[in-house]
Write a protein that holds these residues in place. Structure first.
Motif, PDB file in Angstrom:
ATOM      1  N   LEU A   1      15.700  13.532  18.777  1.00 33.50           N
ATOM      2  CA  LEU A   1      16.188  14.785  18.506  1.00 33.50           C
ATOM      3  C   LEU A   1      16.346  14.947  16.928  1.00 33.50           C
ATOM      4  N   VAL A   2      15.696  15.754  16.527  1.00 32.54           N
ATOM      5  CA  VAL A   2      15.653  15.695  14.801  1.00 32.54           C
ATOM      6  C   VAL A   2      16.506  16.890  14.496  1.00 32.54           C
ATOM      7  N   GLY A   3      17.746  16.921  13.793  1.00 34.38           N
ATOM      8  CA  GLY A   3      18.060  17.978  13.355  1.00 34.38           C
ATOM      9  C   GLY A   3      17.697  18.865  12.136  1.00 34.38           C
ATOM     10  N   THR A   4      17.603  20.336  12.507  1.00 32.29           N
ATOM     11  CA  THR A   4      16.876  21.447  11.501  1.00 32.29           C
ATOM     12  C   THR A   4      18.168  22.104  11.049  1.00 32.29           C
ATOM     13  N   LYS A   5      19.496  21.963  11.162  1.00 30.95           N
ATOM     14  CA  LYS A   5      20.415  22.820  10.665  1.00 30.95           C
ATOM     15  C   LYS A   5      20.733  22.472   9.399  1.00 30.95           C
ATOM     16  N   ALA A   6      21.038  23.339   8.384  1.00 33.76           N
ATOM     17  CA  ALA A   6      21.178  23.285   6.849  1.00 33.76           C
ATOM     18  C   ALA A   6      22.536  22.566   6.670  1.00 33.76           C
TER      19      ALA A   6
ATOM     20  N   THR B   1      19.817  14.496  10.403  1.00 38.01           N
ATOM     21  CA  THR B   1      20.358  13.918  11.528  1.00 38.01           C
ATOM     22  C   THR B   1      19.572  13.899  12.766  1.00 38.01           C
ATOM     23  N   GLU B   2      19.252  12.575  13.266  1.00 35.44           N
ATOM     24  CA  GLU B   2      18.322  12.107  14.565  1.00 35.44           C
ATOM     25  C   GLU B   2      19.126  11.722  15.690  1.00 35.44           C
ATOM     26  N   VAL B   3      18.779  11.870  16.797  1.00 32.84           N
ATOM     27  CA  VAL B   3      19.629  11.447  17.875  1.00 32.84           C
ATOM     28  C   VAL B   3      18.561  11.046  18.982  1.00 32.84           C
ATOM     29  N   VAL B   4      18.647   9.931  19.478  1.00 35.79           N
ATOM     30  CA  VAL B   4      17.666   9.204  20.682  1.00 35.79           C
ATOM     31  C   VAL B   4      18.206   9.634  21.844  1.00 35.79           C
ATOM     32  N   GLU B   5      17.338  10.593  22.169  1.00 39.16           N
ATOM     33  CA  GLU B   5      17.831  11.237  23.716  1.00 39.16           C
ATOM     34  C   GLU B   5      17.194  10.085  24.664  1.00 39.16           C
ATOM     35  N   ARG B   6      16.082   9.440  24.646  1.00 40.06           N
ATOM     36  CA  ARG B   6      15.819   8.643  25.910  1.00 40.06           C
ATOM     37  C   ARG B   6      15.156   7.304  25.021  1.00 40.06           C
TER      38      ARG B   6
END
Length: 490
Positions: free
Chosen positions: A398-403, A353-358
Motif C-alpha cells: 500500500l502506497v500513501g497518497t495523503k499530503a 509511506t508504504e505498507v506491505v499488505e501481503r
C-alpha cells in the motif's frame, strides 16, 4: 470402177505396125529393178489430153517388190509433195525431162498431142510463202528457247536437312528464308538455321534447320530453364557444357528430347571429404544428400551421431564434412520462480509511506537438461523440458497518497536549512562515503523507516526529509546531529 479400168480409152497408135523398140525395154539404171519402171517414165505418169476428149489411161507402174498392185497404183497417183490428188484440183503436170540420147519413153504418144501446161503463178509462190511461214515459227522457237533457258537457270537443286532428316528438292527461291517459307517451315529465336535466313540461295547448297527444345534442368540442386537444339539428352548436355562422365541422370543419355521439352535432373560427380573418428576419407560421388554420400564412404551414424552440416543437404564439390559422435545424459534441476510486487495507492497513508499488505512467496519449477559430449568434449547443458511445481504468490504494498503536514509542533522556527547545509551541503540526494547515511539530514535507513519513511531517505523529496527530521527532533532533540545540531539554534 477405178481410174485405170473401163472408162478410159487408150490413144491409137500410128498406122505403122509397131515394131520392136529398143526404148521399150526397162532402163538398166541404178534405180531399176526386175519389177520397176525406168526412172524417166515417172515424169509422164500424169494424164495427158486426148484429141477425142477422153483422158488417157494412167500408166501401169509396176509395184515394187513385196508391194501389191493397189498400193502401187496409189503411189503412182500421189503428187510429188506427198498430198493425195483429188478430182476437184488436178495436180500440175511437171515438165517432161529432156530424154537421154538413145532413150525412149517406152510408149509413143499420138501425134499432135501435147502435155498440159502448168498452172500460172505456181513457180514464184513457194519462195514468198515459205518465208512467211518460217519467220513467225523462228520467233516462237526463239522465245520458247529463251524462256526455257531462264526457267532452267532459276531452278535450283538444294539439300534441306530438318532435325537430322535430309531431303533433296528443287526450288525457285532466291534466299534461305524464302525456301523455308515455301516449305512451311517457321523458325523462332531459339531455332538454328545455317546458313542464316537472309543468305542467298545457290544451286547445290545445303541448308540445316534445327528446332529449339525447352529443357528444365536441375543441375546439382539448382534448377533453371534452358534451350537446346540437340535431339538427345546426351547431345543437349554436351551442348550445354555439362560433364556427364560419372554423373547421375534422371533420364537416359540416349533418350530423345521432344519438341515440347523435357525435365532433366543431373548430379555430377563430386569430391567430398569426411572427417570421422580421427580419420579423413575422400570419395567421388554423385549422391543427392550428405547422408547418402556418408553411406557410400562406409561411415555409420549411431544413436545421436550427426554431421557438421544437415544430413539431408546437398554435398558440394570439395566440401569437408565432420562426423559428430555424440553421447549424452539428462539432468533434472529445481529452480526458484521469483514473485511479483503489486503496489496499490492508499489515501489513508501519508505520501511517502508504504505498507506491505501481503508478503510475496516465490514459486518452484523442475527443469530437465540434456548434457552432451561431442567427440569427447562436454557441451553446455541444453534445456529440453520444464514443469512448474509451485506457483509464486505476489506481494501487495500500500502506497500513501495523503499530503504531509507542513509543520511539527515544537520543531517549527528552527534553522533547518543551516542544518542541511552542514550535514549534506544542501543536497537531498547526498550520501556519505560508507553508504550508510543519506539525504539532507543524513538519515540511516532504519531511522528513516522508523519515522514512517519508505525506501532510502536520499530517494525521498526534500520536503518529506525535512518533515521526518522535525519528527526526529521532537523525539530526540539535536542529539542525532552531534556536530551540526547547534546550527538549529541560529
Amino acid at each position: 470402177m477405178s481410174e485405170t479400168q473401163g472408162s478410159h480409152r487408150r490413144a491409137p497408135w500410128p498406122d505403122t505396125a509397131p515394131g520392136p523398140d529398143p526404148h521399150d525395154a526397162p532402163s538398166a539404171g541404178p534405180y531399176a529393178g526386175p519389177h520397176d519402171a525406168a526412172p524417166h517414165e515417172e515424169a509422164y505418169a500424169a494424164p495427158y489430153a486426148d484429141p477425142y476428149g477422153a483422158a488417157a489411161p494412167e500408166p501401169q507402174v509396176p509395184a515394187p517388190r513385196g508391194e501389191g498392185r493397189r498400193a502401187a497404183r496409189r503411189r503412182a497417183a500421189a503428187p510429188a509433195g506427198g498430198r493425195r490428188r483429188t478430182t476437184a484440183e488436178p495436180p500440175p503436170t511437171p515438165p517432161p525431162p529432156a530424154p537421154a540420147p538413145g532413150a525412149g519413153s517406152g510408149r509413143r504418144r499420138r501425134s499432135g498431142a501435147a502435155p498440159a501446161p502448168a498452172p500460172a503463178g505456181r513457180a514464184a509462190a513457194p519462195g514468198r510463202d515459205s518465208w512467211r511461214r518460217i519467220v513467225p515459227q523462228a520467233l516462237v522457237v526463239a522465245f520458247l528457247a529463251g524462256g526455257t533457258t531462264a526457267f532452267v537457270a532459276a531452278d535450283k537443286a538444294v539439300r534441306l536437312t530438318v532435325d537430322g532428316v535430309p531431303r533433296t528438292l528443287h526450288t525457285f527461291a532466291g534466299s534461305v528464308d524464302e525456301l523455308l517459307a515455301s516449305q512451311g517451315l517457321g523458325v523462332g529465336p531459339h531455332d538454328l538455321v545455317a546458313p542464316a535466313p537472309g543468305s542467298a540461295l545457290d544451286d547445290g547448297q545445303q541448308i540445316v534447320v534445327r528446332y529449339g527444345r525447352p529443357l528444365r534442368l536441375t543441375l546439382d540442386g539448382t534448377t533453371r530453364q534452358v534451350w537446346t537444339t540437340a535431339r538427345t539428352v546426351d547431345g543437349a548436355l554436351r551442348q550445354l557444357g555439362v560433364r556427364v562422365e560419372g554423373a547421375y541422370l534422371s533420364t537416359p543419355r540416349t533418350a530423345t528430347v521432344p519438341r515440347s521439352g523435357l525435365t532433366l535432373g543431373v548430379r555430377t560427380e563430386r569430391g567430398v571429404t569426411f572427417m570421422a573418428d580421427g580419420r579423413e576419407r575422400t570419395i567421388r560421388t554423385n549422391a543427392a544428400t550428405v547422408k547418402e554420400a556418408l553411406d557410400q564412404a562406409g561411415i555409420t551414424l549411431h544413436g545421436q551421431d550427426t554431421t557438421s552440416v544437415p544430413p539431408d543437404s546437398f554435398p558440394r564439390d570439395g566440401q569437408t564434412v565432420t562426423v559428430l559422435r555424440i553421447t549424452g545424459t539428462r539432468e533434472v534441476r529445481e529452480e526458484r520462480i521469483p514473485y511479483e510486487t503489486e503496489r496499490v495507492e492508499d489515501d489513508g497513508l501519508f505520501a511517502g509511506t508504504e505498507v506491505v499488505e501481503r508478503v510475496g512467496r516465490p514459486g518452484a519449477r523442475r527443469v530437465t537438461y540434456a548434457l552432451r559430449t561431442v567427440n569427447g568434449v562436454r557441451q553446455q547443458p541444453r534445456k529440453i523440458a520444464e514443469e512448474v511445481v509451485r506457483e509464486p504468490v505476489s506481494q501487495r504494498v500500500l502506497v500513501g497518497t495523503k499530503a504531509l503536514p507542513t509543520s511539527v509542533a515544537g520543531a517549527d522556527g528552527l534553522n533547518w536549512a543551516g542544518l542541511a547545509q552542514c550535514e549534506s551541503g544542501g543536497r537531498p540526494s547526498a550520501t556519505d562515503p560508507s553508504g550508510t547515511y543519506g539525504g539532507l539530514y543524513q538519515f540511516d535507513v532504519s531511522t528513516w523507516q522508523a519515522l514512517g519513511g519508505s525506501g532510502r531517505p536520499q530517494d525521498a523529496p526534500a520536503s518529506e526529509q525535512t518533515y521526518r527530521a522535525k519528527k526526529l527532533y521532537v523525539q530526540r532533540g539535536a542529539s542525532p546531529w552531534p556536530h551540526c545540531g547547534r546550527r538549529l539554534e541560529r
